[in-house]
Scaffold this active site. Structure first.
Site, PDB file in Angstrom:
ATOM      1  N   THR A 227       0.817  -1.207   0.000  1.00 24.50           N
ATOM      2  CA  THR A 227       0.000   0.000   0.000  1.00 24.50           C
ATOM      3  C   THR A 227       0.853   1.259   0.000  1.00 24.50           C
ATOM      4  O   THR A 227       0.318   2.357  -0.091  1.00 24.50           O
ATOM      5  CB  THR A 227      -0.926   0.042   1.227  1.00 24.50           C
ATOM      6  OG1 THR A 227      -0.190  -0.377   2.366  1.00 24.50           O
ATOM      7  CG2 THR A 227      -2.112  -0.870   1.040  1.00 24.50           C
ATOM      8  N   LYS A 229       3.732   1.873   2.319  1.00 24.85           N
ATOM      9  CA  LYS A 229       4.256   2.287   3.621  1.00 24.85           C
ATOM     10  C   LYS A 229       5.715   2.718   3.513  1.00 24.85           C
ATOM     11  O   LYS A 229       6.103   3.782   4.008  1.00 24.85           O
ATOM     12  CB  LYS A 229       4.113   1.139   4.627  1.00 24.85           C
ATOM     13  CG  LYS A 229       2.680   0.729   4.859  1.00 24.85           C
ATOM     14  CD  LYS A 229       2.569  -0.393   5.872  1.00 24.85           C
ATOM     15  CE  LYS A 229       3.147  -1.694   5.375  1.00 24.85           C
ATOM     16  NZ  LYS A 229       2.454  -2.246   4.205  1.00 24.85           N
ATOM     17  N   GLU A 446     -23.074  -4.359   3.491  1.00 26.80           N
ATOM     18  CA  GLU A 446     -22.472  -3.319   4.337  1.00 26.80           C
ATOM     19  C   GLU A 446     -23.454  -2.177   4.583  1.00 26.80           C
ATOM     20  O   GLU A 446     -23.490  -1.609   5.675  1.00 26.80           O
ATOM     21  CB  GLU A 446     -21.189  -2.790   3.700  1.00 26.80           C
ATOM     22  CG  GLU A 446     -20.067  -3.823   3.606  1.00 26.80           C
ATOM     23  CD  GLU A 446     -19.720  -4.454   4.939  1.00 26.80           C
ATOM     24  OE1 GLU A 446     -19.827  -3.780   5.992  1.00 26.80           O
ATOM     25  OE2 GLU A 446     -19.352  -5.651   4.938  1.00 26.80           O
TER      26      GLU A 446
HETATM   27  P1  ADP Z   1       4.698  -1.464   1.401  1.00 24.41           P
HETATM   28  O1  ADP Z   1       5.940  -0.975   2.064  1.00 24.41           O
HETATM   29  O2  ADP Z   1       3.452  -0.891   2.000  1.00 24.41           O
HETATM   30  O3  ADP Z   1       4.606  -2.941   1.301  1.00 24.41           O
HETATM   31  P2  ADP Z   1       5.858  -0.148  -0.823  1.00 24.41           P
HETATM   32  O4  ADP Z   1       5.979   1.218  -0.266  1.00 24.41           O
HETATM   33  O5  ADP Z   1       7.076  -0.965  -0.807  1.00 24.41           O
HETATM   34  O6  ADP Z   1       4.700  -0.926  -0.101  1.00 24.41           O
HETATM   35  O7  ADP Z   1       5.264  -0.044  -2.288  1.00 24.41           O
HETATM   36  C1  ADP Z   1       5.845  -0.719  -3.371  1.00 24.41           C
HETATM   37  C2  ADP Z   1       5.722   0.111  -4.633  1.00 24.41           C
HETATM   38  O8  ADP Z   1       4.373   0.250  -5.025  1.00 24.41           O
HETATM   39  C3  ADP Z   1       6.209   1.531  -4.457  1.00 24.41           C
HETATM   40  O9  ADP Z   1       7.568   1.621  -4.699  1.00 24.41           O
HETATM   41  C4  ADP Z   1       5.403   2.310  -5.470  1.00 24.41           C
HETATM   42  O10 ADP Z   1       5.978   2.215  -6.743  1.00 24.41           O
HETATM   43  C5  ADP Z   1       4.107   1.548  -5.492  1.00 24.41           C
HETATM   44  N1  ADP Z   1       3.117   2.174  -4.604  1.00 24.41           N
HETATM   45  C6  ADP Z   1       2.599   1.604  -3.510  1.00 24.41           C
HETATM   46  N2  ADP Z   1       1.709   2.429  -2.910  1.00 24.41           N
HETATM   47  C7  ADP Z   1       1.686   3.552  -3.631  1.00 24.41           C
HETATM   48  C8  ADP Z   1       0.961   4.790  -3.514  1.00 24.41           C
HETATM   49  N3  ADP Z   1       0.086   4.994  -2.520  1.00 24.41           N
HETATM   50  N4  ADP Z   1       1.181   5.738  -4.433  1.00 24.41           N
HETATM   51  C9  ADP Z   1       2.053   5.530  -5.442  1.00 24.41           C
HETATM   52  N5  ADP Z   1       2.757   4.401  -5.606  1.00 24.41           N
HETATM   53  C10 ADP Z   1       2.586   3.404  -4.720  1.00 24.41           C
HETATM   54 ZN    ZN Z   2     -21.171  -8.268   7.764  1.00 20.83          ZN
END
Ligand code: ADP
Ligand code: ZN
Ligand code: MG
Length: 626
Positions: A227, A229, A446
């Site tokens: 997502t 993070k 929902e």
């Molecule tokens: P997590 O750490 O939550 O598992 P990552 O930050 O490693 O996820 O995300 C992996 C890749 O996915 C990022 O490098 C980016 O390219 C893409 N990505 C994920 N979330 C976003 C977002 N909210 N906006 C833009 N790109 C994103």
């Molecule tokens: Zn329910």
């Protein structure tokens, strides 16, 4: 070796030797991968040792090995030249052929000297080659141990040579290197907004300190994988233009005993020197699993590392401008000590993006992609519920690859269609994508929960309704926000809670005249509440003030011990009947509520299908207008 607070860190003996031998010394501040040792003392030592070993065990061909009995024979025959007697061997030559040397093993023979005297043999004693025996009994074993140790160290912590033992592997990213800003993050606006404050603090700490406010020490980013993070943490560093120390929890765990804790200490002392800065510990769950969870003796190393982390966090003064950020997708297994005030006291939810968010993320990732005119990112976002940022980035990439393979000038809608099918195919195996009919069912389900929650008196107000799938268990969710802390619940409150739980199922009944398996968890929880009301709280009129359930005993007690049934079979049937009655009454009540508000139900479900998430405010407006 881990203390490096002084300007000039004291050199260990090993380091001095390294310097003498011409090794490139690892400077303590630079923690990149150490230079591969191009020169190694063993390159010289080893051939030498092998040579002497060969000499020892395979004496040159001119030396003949003879049995002791033959040696004695030589003596009595008077064939011997001068002898050298060692502790274990006797070296000698034959009188006739002085070039012909022989060796024999010396046996315990008190007669030997007398014999030699009798036959007039010249002899002398010797201790043997002391150097060689020293090498064999000391240098080689020590050398072998050293090699094994060194090898294990390399295995345990790749990139860390012996000399940087205990040095942190945290990579120092200067701002110019992270180059990530909030503009690169989309679709998780609530999280981004919360982190703006952290940026603000890092940029102008005095503004906060003047007012005497306490800056949060640790910020924990919680959310499903992919997502954004990690991306978000980097963006905070990038926005604030401060150094970014990042290390992953799993890196700590794979280490040799005692090294993890040393690394934590080192990481914090490095960070303190570069303040203001951010320490980012990714995958905190690998390190911060609740202590004592492992019955089989536990992972002592991990516990030590975790303890060290807790100690460092406590001893840290946020006014120095160091903020600790961390990310996990499994907050429930974290050690509670980590979440205490003064540690990771602020938690930021990084949720799956809704349709608007997905559109924004697609826009970011297709910035450098040549899109065809007819490509509608909004439409693509609509087709990808449940996708997280990483999935969407992957999707754009897949589409671009497909277009390239077909030698197209631009990436067209058809490429996206195919890419979606591919990515969805992968995700469907993980149960994360719904088809349209499922989506509709979940929307009504929902909506049912939410409308009942707003209609009964004692339920918490609805904060947000969402049909973005989140894992296998829950297809959507209705988030209620408690208005106050509760220690006691009245009968009516429990009944209202029961009603809210049934709301989803009843909405499905009303609309589709058919029911799905989606309500299974709701029904389970509803039954649990009804059962507790009857058997624990004495809330059933017909059964009265008797409790039929004892509080659970210690978890170590044998199964069923102490929580056995304390009532007869007849009572059991009566209890079951009472539970059914509670649930059935609630069912009827919910049917009435939802039938009355059927228009709102339809409208809300429709809105949910379109937007995927609806705020509680909107629902309240709809209810007020109806
Ligand atoms: P997590 O750490 O939550 O598992 P990552 O930050 O490693 O996820 O995300 C992996 C890749 O996915 C990022 O490098 C980016 O390219 C893409 N990505 C994920 N979330 C976003 C977002 N909210 N906006 C833009 N790109 C994103
Ligand atoms: Zn329910
Ligand atoms: Mg990550």
């Amino acid at each position: 070796m881990t203390e490096n607070d002084n300007k000039e860190p004291p050199k260990s003996i090993l380091e001095v030797i390294r310097a003498r031998l011409g090794f490139k010394s690892d400077s303590p501040s630079k923690t990149g991968p150490p230079t591969k040792a191009g020169f190694n003392i063993w390159y010289i030592l080893l051939p030498f040792l092998i040579f002497t070993m060969v000499q020892q065990f395979f004496p040159s061909a001119t030396v003949e090995k003879i049995p002791y009995s033959q040696f004695k024979q030589y003596i009595s025959q008077g064939k011997l030249g001068p002898l050298v007697i060692e502790q274990e061997n006797i070296h000698g030559t034959l009188a006739e052929k002085p070039g012909q040397r022989f060796i024999t093993v010396r046996v315990n023979d008190p007669e030997l000297v007398k014999d030699l005297k009798e036959h007039n043999v010249t002899y002398s004693g010797s201790y043997g080659n002391k150097l060689i025996s020293f090498i064999f009994s000391w240098i080689i074993p020590i050398g072998i141990f050293f090699l094994i140790w060194r090898f294990t160290m390399k295995k345990m912590s790749p990139g860390a040579g012996v000399m940087s033992f205990g040095k942190s592997k945290a990579k120092v990213f200067a701002e110019s290197e992270t180059k990530v800003s909030f503009a690169d993050v989309a679709g998780i606006d609530e999280a981004t907004e919360e982190l703006l404050e952290v940026v603000d603090f890092l940029v102008s700490p005095d503004k906060f300190q003047k007012l005497g406010g306490r800056i949060p020490k640790g910020v924990l980013l919680v959310g499903p994988p992919g997502t954004g993070k990690t991306l978000l943490a980097k963006a905070v560093a990038g926005e604030a233009k401060v150094p970014f120390f990042s290390i992953s929890g799993s890196e700590f765990v794979e280490m040799f005993v005692g090294v993890g804790a040393a690394r934590v200490r080192d990481l914090f002392s490095q960070a303190a020197k570069q303040a203001p800065c951010i320490i980012f510990i990714d995958e905190l769950d690998a390190l911060g699993k609740a202590r004592g969870m492992n019955v089989m003796g536990g992972h002592d190393e991990r516990e030590q590392t975790l303890n060290q982390l807790l100690v460092e966090m406590d001893g840290f003064d946020t006014n120095k401008g160091v903020i600790i950020m961390s990310a996990t997708n499994r907050p429930e297994i974290l050690d509670p000590a980590l979440l205490r005030p003064g540690r990771f006291d602020r938690q930021v939810l990084v949720d799956r993006p809704d349709i608007n968010g997905r559109e924004a993320i697609l826009k970011i990732h297709s910035k450098n992609v040549l899109l065809g005119d007819e490509v509608d990112l909004r439409k693509i976002a609509g087709r990808t519920p449940g996708f997280v940022g990483a999935d969407l980035a992957n999707l754009v990439n897949e589409a671009a690859l497909l277009a390239a393979r077909n030698n197209k000038e631009t990436v067209e809608a058809a490429d996206f269609d195919e890419a979606i099918d591919r990515v969805v195919g992968g995700l469907e195996k993980k149960n994360r994508v719904m088809n349209d009919q499922e989506k509709k069912i979940v929307a009504f389900h929902e909506s049912g929960h939410a409308i009942v929650a707003e209609s009964v008196e004692h339920a918490d107000p609805v904060h947000k309704i969402s049909i973005i799938p989140r894992g296998i268990a829950a297809l959507g969710y209705t988030q209620q926000q408690p208005t106050e802390d509760r220690y006691l619940m009245t009968r009516q409150e429990l009944l209202d809670r029961l009603a809210v739980l049934l709301g989803g199922r009843v909405a499905e009944e009303l609309v589709f005249e058919e029911i799905s398996t989606g309500a299974q968890n709701d029904l389970q929880r509803a039954t649990d509440i009804a059962r507790s009301m009857v058997t624990e709280y004495g809330m059933s009129e017909s059964l009265g003030l008797v409790t039929y359930e004892r509080p659970r005993q210690s978890m170590f007690a044998p199964e069923g011990f102490g929580s056995g049934k304390t009532y007869s079979e007849g009572k059991a049937a009566e209890i079951d009947e009472e539970i059914s009655r509670f649930v059935e009454e609630a069912h009827q009540r919910v049917r009435n509520i939802l039938s009355e508000r059927r228009t709102v139900l339809d409208k809300l479900a429709q809105l949910l299908s379109e937007k995927e998430s609806v705020q509680g405010e909107e629902l309240r407006e709809m209810l007020a207008a109806s």
